[in-house]
Design an enzyme around this catalytic site. Structure first.
Site, PDB file in Angstrom:
ATOM      1  N   ARG A  26      52.149 -46.230 -30.201  1.00 56.55           N
ATOM      2  CA  ARG A  26      53.069 -45.250 -31.477  1.00 56.55           C
ATOM      3  C   ARG A  26      51.151 -44.720 -31.339  1.00 56.55           C
ATOM      4  O   ARG A  26      50.777 -44.425 -32.356  1.00 56.55           O
ATOM      5  CB  ARG A  26      53.484 -45.747 -32.649  1.00 56.55           C
ATOM      6  CG  ARG A  26      55.045 -45.225 -31.866  1.00 56.55           C
ATOM      7  CD  ARG A  26      55.150 -46.387 -33.757  1.00 56.55           C
ATOM      8  NE  ARG A  26      55.621 -47.011 -33.812  1.00 56.55           N
ATOM      9  CZ  ARG A  26      56.557 -47.743 -34.285  1.00 56.55           C
ATOM     10  NH1 ARG A  26      56.561 -47.328 -35.467  1.00 56.55           N
ATOM     11  NH2 ARG A  26      56.318 -48.940 -34.435  1.00 56.55           N
TER      12      ARG A  26
ATOM     13  N   LYS B 252      11.804 -46.281 -26.683  1.00 59.00           N
ATOM     14  CA  LYS B 252      12.208 -46.907 -25.226  1.00 59.00           C
ATOM     15  C   LYS B 252      11.427 -47.535 -24.150  1.00 59.00           C
ATOM     16  O   LYS B 252      10.868 -47.606 -24.022  1.00 59.00           O
ATOM     17  CB  LYS B 252      13.014 -46.136 -24.427  1.00 59.00           C
ATOM     18  CG  LYS B 252      14.199 -46.631 -23.968  1.00 59.00           C
ATOM     19  CD  LYS B 252      13.689 -46.250 -22.235  1.00 59.00           C
ATOM     20  CE  LYS B 252      13.702 -45.286 -21.276  1.00 59.00           C
ATOM     21  NZ  LYS B 252      13.027 -45.858 -20.371  1.00 59.00           N
TER      22      LYS B 252
ATOM     23  N   ARG C 149      15.275 -47.509 -29.110  1.00 56.94           N
ATOM     24  CA  ARG C 149      16.881 -47.290 -28.010  1.00 56.94           C
ATOM     25  C   ARG C 149      16.493 -48.532 -27.096  1.00 56.94           C
ATOM     26  O   ARG C 149      15.564 -49.575 -27.753  1.00 56.94           O
ATOM     27  CB  ARG C 149      16.215 -46.184 -26.340  1.00 56.94           C
ATOM     28  CG  ARG C 149      16.561 -44.454 -26.972  1.00 56.94           C
ATOM     29  CD  ARG C 149      15.987 -43.516 -26.157  1.00 56.94           C
ATOM     30  NE  ARG C 149      16.563 -43.673 -25.397  1.00 56.94           N
ATOM     31  CZ  ARG C 149      15.971 -43.257 -23.792  1.00 56.94           C
ATOM     32  NH1 ARG C 149      14.858 -42.317 -24.074  1.00 56.94           N
ATOM     33  NH2 ARG C 149      17.351 -43.495 -22.686  1.00 56.94           N
TER      34      ARG C 149
END
Length: 478
Positions: free
Chosen positions: A17, A353, A335
């Site tokens: 389900r 980053k 990041r």
């Protein structure tokens, strides 16, 4: 109790389900797969062994903690069949706690109370029950005249239960404690005498009672602790309850959550006292927030660390570390691999980053710092870019301490800017800048006097003589 219980977590169902290729118990609830909620609760409640019953796919093995044992239910033949699959892990002299992998809100304290009631009552089997206003889908608890449990009637399929039994509001939670000996003696006697042709675990209660054992019931005061998940609607309902509990726990521990209905905080997140969580903030995974920090509004932090007294606003952090007293945002993107040391600043529209930003160093706005190491007390001007990729490989940029970077500076890696050095605005730095030097790499400016006037004259159109009314138009030029 004389010995530590063995906990068996039933988690082999696929949950059709859910309409998902992912097994139901691997769906996430507040940062943790469903199956890990009962596993960790059982361990916290003192279970000596935890056994998880999986399907033949063995999809659960990668998420289980070290020391948790795995049993495989080869055929989907019901809850009784699931416990039979785990019987080789069960000792006759130890109590056995049966939990459901899709019932995540039952906590260690409630499990401990259930185990205590089982021991105190001297029962061979004890079931956790609840009174529900809407008991549809749950097995009904049928009691004898003396109040003891006679049997549990399943209601999954029409025909399993009689009309009078469907009127009962006390339900079986699927949570049991058995004496190991009584359980192991009863399991071979289970029969699939129901509409689905499955082996139902509650039939063990009848077998224990027939063998002269005592069957007790332990009511759970909070019915929400026994809520099961069969579809995504139920998952969302349970998530709302779990999230409210998580937020309330943090607030009781001294954290200000300005609007708890708009703060999504995963179960493993840790937040220090007097921290402030503004609206529309998501703290995910193993994120930690230090004391007196301010996070949000509209901030997401995933598996990140935010230090004490730091301020992070309108930002996205993923596997990043922000030191004490750091300012981030608004509109900043940190990041993976980003480290911003104490009292640094990553400002508006800055992306960082895999880089280290030194203590007290500022990257105020409109910049990209990737694969770089920046020293202390530096200030990088607006639109500072580290050009770290040459099309084949990534290269690092090193920026020393006390550097003053001019606006619109591009640093083409690999390159080093020495301590105390400057870069001129608009420069493209392709060679190392020595300590204390000024790096300038741009064309010399030339001013052309009178350019604007000459341009106007060149583009000016001569005036045409007005043509008299009704006069014929001139012939086209040859």
């Amino acid at each position: 109790m004389s010995s530590s219980p063995t906990a068996v977590v039933l988690a082999a169902g696929q949950g059709t389900r859910m309409r998902s290729e992912l097994p139901k118990v691997l769906h996430e609830l507040c940062g943790r797969p469903l199956v890990l909620w009962p596993v960790l609760a059982a361990q916290e409640a003192g279970a000596g062994r935890v056994v998880v019953v999986d399907s033949p796919r063995r999809a659960l093995a990668p998420v289980l903690p070290a020391g948790v044992e795995l049993a495989v239910q080869e055929v989907p033949d019901g809850t009784g069949g699931a416990v039979i699959a785990a019987q080789s892990h069960i000792a006759r002299e130890e109590p056995v706690l049966i939990l459901s992998g899709d019932v995540p809100l039952l906590g260690a304290e409630q499990i401990g109370a259930l185990l205590g009631a089982h021991a105190r009552l001297g029962a061979s089997a004890t079931m956790a029950t609840a009174l529900l206003e809407d008991p549809r889908g749950y097995g009904r608890v049928v009691r004898g005249e003396d109040g003891s449990v006679e049997r549990v009637v399943e209601t999954k399929v029409a025909g399993d239960a009689q009309t009078a039994e469907l009127e009962i509001h006390e339900v079986n939670s699927g949570i049991f404690v058995f004496d190991g000996r009584a359980l192991l003696d009863a399991l071979p006697k289970l029969r699939p005498d129901n509409a689905q042709g499955e082996l139902y675990l509650p039939q063990v209660l009848e077998l224990v009672r027939a063998a002269g054992g005592r069957v007790a019931a332990h009511p759970i005061d909070d019915p929400t602790a026994l809520l099961g998940i069969n579809d995504r609607v139920a998952l969302a309902q349970v998530r709302a309850i779990a999230q409210r509990r998580i937020n309330e726990r943090h607030m009781l521990d001294g954290v200000t959550i300005v609007d708890p209905s708009h703060a999504e905080i995963d179960v493993e997140v840790r937040i220090g006292a007097d921290a402030r969580i503004e609206p529309d903030t998501q703290l995910r995974g193993a994120t930690t927030v230090g004391a007196r920090a301010s996070v949000g509004p509209r901030t997401t932090a995933i598996d990140s660390h935010i230090g004490e007294r730091a301020c992070v606003r309108v930002a996205w952090l993923e596997r990043a570390r922000v030191g004490d007293g750091v300012q981030v945002g608004p509109f900043a993107y940190l990041r993976p691999g980003t480290v911003v040391r104490e009292h640094g600043k990553v400002g508006t529209f800055v992306e960082v980053k895999n880089s280290t930003i030194g203590a007290r160093t500022k990257v105020p706005h409109l910049s990209y710092i990737g694969d770089a190491d920046v020293g202390e007390d530096s200030n990088l001007g607006a639109s500072t870019i580290t050009a770290n990729y040459d099309g084949d490989a990534k290269h690092r940029t090193t920026i020393g301490s006390g550097v003053k970077g001019g606006v619109d500076t591009s640093l083409v890696a690999p390159v080093r800017v020495g301590d105390g050095a400057y870069t001129a605005a608009g420069s493209v730095i392709t060679e190392d800048v020595p300590d204390g030097a000024l790096g300038m790499a741009r064309a010399r400016q030339e001013n052309i006097e009178g350019y604007a006037r000459r341009r106007r004259e060149r583009h000016a159109q001569p005036e045409r003589p007005e043509r008299p009314k009704h006069a014929p138009a001139p012939p086209p030029a040859a």
